[in-house]
Design a protein around this motif. Structure first.
Motif, mmCIF file in Angstrom:
data_model
loop_
_atom_site.group_PDB
_atom_site.id
_atom_site.type_symbol
_atom_site.label_atom_id
_atom_site.label_comp_id
_atom_site.label_asym_id
_atom_site.label_seq_id
_atom_site.Cartn_x
_atom_site.Cartn_y
_atom_site.Cartn_z
ATOM 1 N N TRP A 13 0.920 -1.170 0.004
ATOM 2 C CA TRP A 13 0.019 0.104 -0.123
ATOM 3 C C TRP A 13 0.867 1.255 -0.063
ATOM 4 O O TRP A 13 0.585 2.231 -0.847
ATOM 5 N N MET A 14 1.896 1.340 0.901
ATOM 6 C CA MET A 14 2.957 2.309 0.946
ATOM 7 C C MET A 14 3.452 2.672 -0.491
ATOM 8 O O MET A 14 3.650 3.882 -0.694
ATOM 9 N N MET A 15 3.680 1.565 -1.347
ATOM 10 C CA MET A 15 4.292 1.903 -2.564
ATOM 11 C C MET A 15 3.257 2.307 -3.463
ATOM 12 O O MET A 15 4.007 2.664 -4.821
ATOM 13 N N GLY A 16 2.113 2.283 -3.265
ATOM 14 C CA GLY A 16 0.906 2.717 -4.057
ATOM 15 C C GLY A 16 0.703 1.427 -5.261
ATOM 16 O O GLY A 16 -0.090 1.749 -6.222
ATOM 17 N N LEU A 17 1.183 0.310 -4.872
ATOM 18 C CA LEU A 17 0.757 -0.650 -5.868
ATOM 19 C C LEU A 17 -0.795 -1.232 -5.498
ATOM 20 O O LEU A 17 -1.339 -1.031 -4.271
ATOM 21 N N ARG A 18 -1.419 -1.674 -6.626
ATOM 22 C CA ARG A 18 -2.668 -2.238 -6.524
ATOM 23 C C ARG A 18 -2.648 -3.402 -5.338
ATOM 24 O O ARG A 18 -1.801 -4.153 -5.265
ATOM 25 N N ALA A 51 10.666 -8.737 -2.808
ATOM 26 C CA ALA A 51 10.338 -8.239 -3.951
ATOM 27 C C ALA A 51 9.787 -6.788 -3.998
ATOM 28 O O ALA A 51 9.899 -5.925 -4.698
ATOM 29 N N LEU A 52 9.228 -6.638 -2.937
ATOM 30 C CA LEU A 52 8.701 -5.102 -2.629
ATOM 31 C C LEU A 52 9.885 -4.101 -2.546
ATOM 32 O O LEU A 52 9.869 -3.092 -3.118
ATOM 33 N N GLY A 53 10.833 -4.529 -1.656
ATOM 34 C CA GLY A 53 12.034 -3.725 -1.456
ATOM 35 C C GLY A 53 12.878 -3.517 -2.912
ATOM 36 O O GLY A 53 13.416 -2.411 -2.817
ATOM 37 N N ASN A 54 12.767 -4.329 -3.530
ATOM 38 C CA ASN A 54 13.460 -4.225 -4.804
ATOM 39 C C ASN A 54 12.760 -3.853 -5.964
ATOM 40 O O ASN A 54 13.018 -3.171 -6.995
ATOM 41 N N GLY A 55 11.354 -3.183 -5.660
ATOM 42 C CA GLY A 55 10.465 -2.787 -6.628
ATOM 43 C C GLY A 55 10.464 -1.543 -6.720
ATOM 44 O O GLY A 55 11.508 -0.655 -6.138
ATOM 45 N N VAL A 56 9.912 -0.720 -7.620
ATOM 46 C CA VAL A 56 9.815 0.599 -8.185
ATOM 47 C C VAL A 56 8.385 1.002 -7.568
ATOM 48 O O VAL A 56 7.490 0.540 -7.852
ATOM 49 N N VAL A 57 8.549 2.181 -7.099
ATOM 50 C CA VAL A 57 7.250 2.934 -6.672
ATOM 51 C C VAL A 57 6.819 3.547 -7.893
ATOM 52 O O VAL A 57 7.459 4.702 -8.487
ATOM 53 N N PRO A 58 5.840 3.239 -8.526
ATOM 54 C CA PRO A 58 5.230 3.880 -9.640
ATOM 55 C C PRO A 58 4.921 5.221 -9.756
ATOM 56 O O PRO A 58 5.543 5.993 -10.581
#
Length: 178
Positions: free
Chosen positions: A131-136, A154-161
């Motif tokens: 949710w913090m990252m703004g992902l669905r 996966a979340l930590g390596n991800g990109v915040v859109p």
């Protein structure tokens, strides 16, 4: 453009740490002060599990308030609840503490309420990081057979859109292609 009021200005609000891939392997959370004493910055898990009211490890900071002492006795400092003062906690403040304004702002931006920050065991909840990252909802957390550790990695390596889109707009503007 007029300046944002202080309560809406990002630099004036306490912000939670950015999720990192190390959340899955950092050996568990510890109080942010202890992490700093060891020469490291606190993690998102440290903040959520130790600083949010209601978290398993949370304790309100002790504030020394002298208790009237009897003749010949020293005053004893007494811990004061975090929300003691002239006003009751604002909505969300009992759950989010000092982060309540930024959580509320992000809820408005996303159009959905924040999920619980911790899971049933009191650990940082992966749905909250998502949710913090703004992902669905479920983008990572509904992937079959992923462990909590794999989800955090996966979340930590991800990109915040939203950050990626902002960076691309900035670059395109600077190159004259926007």
């Amino acid at each position: 453009m007029p300046a944002a009021p202080a309560e809406e200005c990002p630099s004036a609000l306490p912000l939670l740490k950015t999720p990192t891939a190390q959340l899955a392997v950092n050996g568990g959370s510890q109080h942010p002060d202890k992490r700093r004493e060891g020469g490291h910055g606190p993690t998102l898990a440290d903040e959520v599990e130790h600083l949010l009211p209601g978290a398993v490890h949370y304790s309100a900071p002790a504030v020394a308030e002298p208790v009237p002492a009897a003749e010949g006795q020293l005053p004893v400092p007494v811990p004061v609840p975090q929300h003691a003062g002239p006003r009751p906690p604002t909505p969300g403040e009992a759950t989010w503490g000092p982060y309540a304004p930024v959580i509320a702002r992000w809820e408005r931006a996303l159009g959905r309420a924040a999920p619980a920050a911790t899971d049933a065991r009191g650990r940082l909840a992966t749905r909250f990081v998502e949710w913090m990252m703004g992902l669905r909802p479920g983008w990572i957390t509904d992937v079959p057979d992923l462990t909590r550790s794999a989800e955090l990695k996966a979340l930590g390596n991800g990109v915040v859109p939203a950050q990626a889109a902002g960076a691309l707009r900035l670059l395109l503007t600077r190159t004259g292609r926007a």
